[in-house]
Structures are given as C-alpha cells and as structure tokens.
Design a protein around this motif. Sequence first.
Motif, PDB file in Angstrom:
ATOM      1  N   ALA A  42       0.711  -1.168   0.147  1.00  0.00           N
ATOM      2  CA  ALA A  42      -0.020  -0.007  -0.238  1.00  0.00           C
ATOM      3  C   ALA A  42       0.929   1.220  -0.063  1.00  0.00           C
ATOM      4  O   ALA A  42       0.631   2.235  -0.673  1.00  0.00           O
ATOM      5  CB  ALA A  42      -0.971   0.185   1.317  1.00  0.00           C
ATOM      6  N   GLN A  43       2.071   1.279   0.625  1.00  0.00           N
ATOM      7  CA  GLN A  43       2.923   2.197   0.782  1.00  0.00           C
ATOM      8  C   GLN A  43       3.668   2.680  -0.386  1.00  0.00           C
ATOM      9  O   GLN A  43       3.686   3.772  -0.929  1.00  0.00           O
ATOM     10  CB  GLN A  43       3.776   1.932   1.890  1.00  0.00           C
ATOM     11  N   VAL A  44       3.889   1.378  -0.980  1.00  0.00           N
ATOM     12  CA  VAL A  44       4.814   1.884  -2.450  1.00  0.00           C
ATOM     13  C   VAL A  44       4.010   2.400  -3.547  1.00  0.00           C
ATOM     14  O   VAL A  44       4.365   3.234  -4.124  1.00  0.00           O
ATOM     15  CB  VAL A  44       5.596   0.580  -2.745  1.00  0.00           C
ATOM     16  N   VAL A  45       2.631   1.747  -3.384  1.00  0.00           N
ATOM     17  CA  VAL A  45       1.698   2.493  -4.453  1.00  0.00           C
ATOM     18  C   VAL A  45       1.413   3.775  -4.254  1.00  0.00           C
ATOM     19  O   VAL A  45       1.391   4.835  -4.881  1.00  0.00           O
ATOM     20  CB  VAL A  45       0.695   1.671  -4.197  1.00  0.00           C
ATOM     21  N   ARG A  46       1.141   4.153  -2.615  1.00  0.00           N
ATOM     22  CA  ARG A  46       0.956   5.625  -2.359  1.00  0.00           C
ATOM     23  C   ARG A  46       2.241   6.383  -2.814  1.00  0.00           C
ATOM     24  O   ARG A  46       2.060   7.433  -3.341  1.00  0.00           O
ATOM     25  CB  ARG A  46       0.769   5.524  -0.844  1.00  0.00           C
ATOM     26  N   SER A  47       3.473   5.850  -2.527  1.00  0.00           N
ATOM     27  CA  SER A  47       4.417   6.844  -2.978  1.00  0.00           C
ATOM     28  C   SER A  47       4.790   7.156  -4.698  1.00  0.00           C
ATOM     29  O   SER A  47       4.808   8.246  -5.060  1.00  0.00           O
ATOM     30  CB  SER A  47       5.790   6.107  -2.494  1.00  0.00           C
ATOM     31  N   VAL A  48       4.191   5.931  -5.336  1.00  0.00           N
ATOM     32  CA  VAL A  48       4.199   6.168  -6.821  1.00  0.00           C
ATOM     33  C   VAL A  48       3.302   7.179  -7.201  1.00  0.00           C
ATOM     34  O   VAL A  48       3.604   7.979  -8.125  1.00  0.00           O
ATOM     35  CB  VAL A  48       3.836   4.865  -7.353  1.00  0.00           C
ATOM     36  N   ILE A  49       2.155   7.120  -6.513  1.00  0.00           N
ATOM     37  CA  ILE A  49       0.972   8.052  -6.745  1.00  0.00           C
ATOM     38  C   ILE A  49       1.248   9.654  -6.131  1.00  0.00           C
ATOM     39  O   ILE A  49       1.373  10.448  -6.990  1.00  0.00           O
ATOM     40  CB  ILE A  49      -0.446   7.637  -6.230  1.00  0.00           C
ATOM     41  N   THR A  50       1.930   9.539  -5.040  1.00  0.00           N
ATOM     42  CA  THR A  50       2.058  10.873  -4.486  1.00  0.00           C
ATOM     43  C   THR A  50       3.280  11.756  -5.224  1.00  0.00           C
ATOM     44  O   THR A  50       3.358  12.792  -5.470  1.00  0.00           O
ATOM     45  CB  THR A  50       2.462  10.842  -3.038  1.00  0.00           C
TER      46      THR A  50
END
Length: 415
Positions: free
Chosen positions: A84-92
């Motif tokens: 979830a975090q890595v996805v968040r990072s890719v998005i943000t």
Amino acid sequence: MKLKIVKGTRDLYGDDVKRFQYIEEKARQVFSVYGYQEIRTPIFEKTELFAHGVGEGTDIVGKEMFLLEDRRGRSMALRPEGTAQVVRSVITNNMMRQNNHLRFYYFGPMFRYEQPQKGRFRQFYQIGAEYFGVSTPDADLELILILRQFFKEIQLHEISFQLNTIGCQKSDCRPAYKNKLIEFLQDHVDSLCENCSNRMHDNPLRVLDCKNESCIAVTSEAPKIHDTVCSDCKDHFSELCHMLDDHQVSYSVNFRLVRGLDYYSKTVFEVFSDNLGAQNAAGGGGRYDGLFEIYGAKVVPAIGFALGLDRLALLTSPEKKEQKSVFVVGTDRGAVCKLVATCREEDIICQYDPFQSSMKSQFRQANKSGAWKVLILGEEELKAKQVSVKDMQDGQQTVVELSAVVGYLKKSVAN
RNA sequence: GCGGAUGUAGCUCAGUUUGGUAGAGCUCCGGAUUGUGGCUCCGGUGGUCGCGAGUUCGAGCCUCGUCAUUCGCCCCA
C-alpha cells in the motif's frame, strides 16, 4: 524500571544479524539483476491508507494494526505491510507520469498486533518487490522467476510454490463466482465450522482456505473459480501457466489459495516450507490491478510479492566466508597501537587485546578472533625494528622488517 | 482473543516426587617454571531459581496472580 523487551519484538545480534545480512545481500543482488530499484518509505502512515487499500474487513486492518495518535489527534498506523505504501509513493510522487512501467524492491520492519509464535512476531521484517504498469503475464512470470532465482541463491530447495487466480472485479468474474459459491455453501451450511458459517456471506472465498476437515470436505466439491472467471482472467492464468512450464518452473495450482488482503486480483501465489511449523508461509504475493483505482488514481496494473525475512532466516545458514584478519600482540602498548593503526589505514582487518594481558592471553584472544596471522611485537623485535609474523594455521613464524610488514601481508593475502 | 506446555548461571539442562545452605556440562577468565593460541589437566568468576503476593519456623519446590517464551486455533510474512 524493568528493562524488558516488548512482546513479539527482539534484538538481533550475532549470528541472527549475519543471517539477515546474508539474505538481504542476496536479495539485493538478484533484484538488481532484474532491474529493480530500492525504495524506502516511512515506517508509519495515515491509518486510512491501509484501511482503504488492504481492506476494512481484513484481519490486518480490523484487529492487527499498531495505531497511534499524533499531537493533533490524527490516526497513524505503523505499517502492517509494504505494498500500500509503495503504491502511495508512486502516486504522491507522480512517478507514472514519466514512466510507463516501474520496478521497486524494499526491505524493512512491519508491525502487526498478533500472538507471537515461531516465525511470527509483532515487529517482523519483509523483503518485497513491486512491478508497476504491465498487465500481461510477463510481469507475473518475472516475479516468480525472481523468487526462484533468489531461493536458489540462498540455497533454499525444500519449498513449494503454489499458484491460483482469484479473478477480477468485473461482474461476470469474481462477483459471479462468489454468488455461485455462496449458493453452494448454503446447501452445506450444516457441515461448515462455526467460523465459516459466519463468514460465508461476506467473505466466501475464505471458506476455501479453512483447515477444518469438514469444511475441506465440503469445499472439495464446491464449484472451482477457474471455471467461472471471465475470459480475460482465464486467458491470463493459462498463459502464465504455459510460460511457467516453458521456463521449467515447478509449481502447483491450489484452488484454495485466496490470500487475506482485499486488493488482489487475478494471479495470487504463496511459497511454503514444511520446516517452519504452523507459520509455514515464507512469502506470498499477487496481482493488484485495482489498487490504484481504489486510491482514486489512474489505473495502473501491478503485481508484487513479500517475503518474511524472519522466516527465511530460520531456513538458511549463511555460507561462511572467511575474511583474513590480523591480530597484533606485544608488551609495549604504544608500539602495538601504532602498528594496529598502520594496518587499519591500509585496509587490513586488524585487532588487538586492549587490556595488555599476558602474551598467552593475547594469543588466546587472537585465536578466538579467528585471526589469520598474528603480528608479534616483543622487546627483541622492537629493538631490531622487526615483526615476527605467525601463521595461525600452521604455526609457522617468520621475521619481517617493521617497515615492510604491510607489503608482506598484502602479498600473502593474495595467495 | 482462546487452549496445552515451559521459565533455575552467558548457553543446554538437572534439582520439584517427600519444602531444610543453589548443581552439572559447555562458554568465559586464570594457571600448568615467566615471549606463543587450538588439545589436555588444574583452579576460578558467574544465579534476587521470570516477576509479585500467599502458606510455612523455613519456598527453586506448595497456592494464587502476572509477565514472557513455545506448540496449536485464527491469520498471515
């Protein structure tokens, strides 16, 4: 004040740390061969990130998160998993704007409030990889090949690799299967365990995963998800299986494999070992083509896996690579320190006895440290500006000029 | 969250039956005619017996609680 370690956490030192380092080192090596870049994300996030991504109904979110409040009363969570975090990072960080695909790997501690037992801790360590942007089974294959190569690299052979598809969110796919399954389970509800008869309506797939004998008997006869998924998912899965066969990957298809996180779609897989006790999963992963959308971002197909470092450490023993080190003994502290400093400046691994004990004791220390050679600085040597060099393997001793000892050692190391 | 087992030296464990001064092996430290390790021999350090109450003249041992570990359930890495 009682200085006790917190339940489910542990201090890693000595051989434990060596095992961790060994595994991490091998993982980095394999990941970089496949073109994966390291990403480091924070150890805590807003609670909602995990609640939305992993799923409100999951055990992880429902009862296993370590929650804290910041000074303004906002709810934060120590991360229970990495995806979830890595996805968040890719998005943000808007990473997909410049790239149509991305590969990341990460290491780090995760936190879940569970009852600790063998291979299960409240702070545990994961190695993970995520591959963004590729919807074809090539990506699935790649991750599985990484796993195979990694396990080979750490000389872990006794593992089994299980694979399944859980379809997608399209109405003629997983939702349709869920309905079929519920219908079937309803006819056999009397044979299900209490837990399963409770959850069969909101999470029927989990019933497939139940270890209860009677439930297994029921679900053996249940409709199989492979027969119900949409043509897209069906093709994806069979294509992946063909590719795996083509690469001689040994795996078994397990229709009971469903995984506990909501964001998975299509391919899911787990790696098992029989040597781990009840916690027999060493790693697992799957495709999550819908997660970006859940976060309100543009759709990005993705797939990833996570490995339990703590569990891998239970299964592996690092190959012992001896680093040749030197130990300086002598009666004159100043001279000993000087020679030690000189060696270290020349990148020779060098130790000495800081307590100025007897020669006998200093040699014992040297032996214990696994020293390759002992440099002896006695009164005679000092007077003659020489060093006696003793090989600790064969006990042979030779005299070398003090000024030439570094050169002598470097030359010997090469042999 | 729920069951079963366990907790004594740094490590592996005896001692608990029948309450009466805390043990072994390994490790560690030191010594075996003074400048040399490993093997052997000798000696030594080291324990509020997980923690806290209770019973008792007296508790490592009995009772209760608690914490931790462990094996399962559950779930996952």
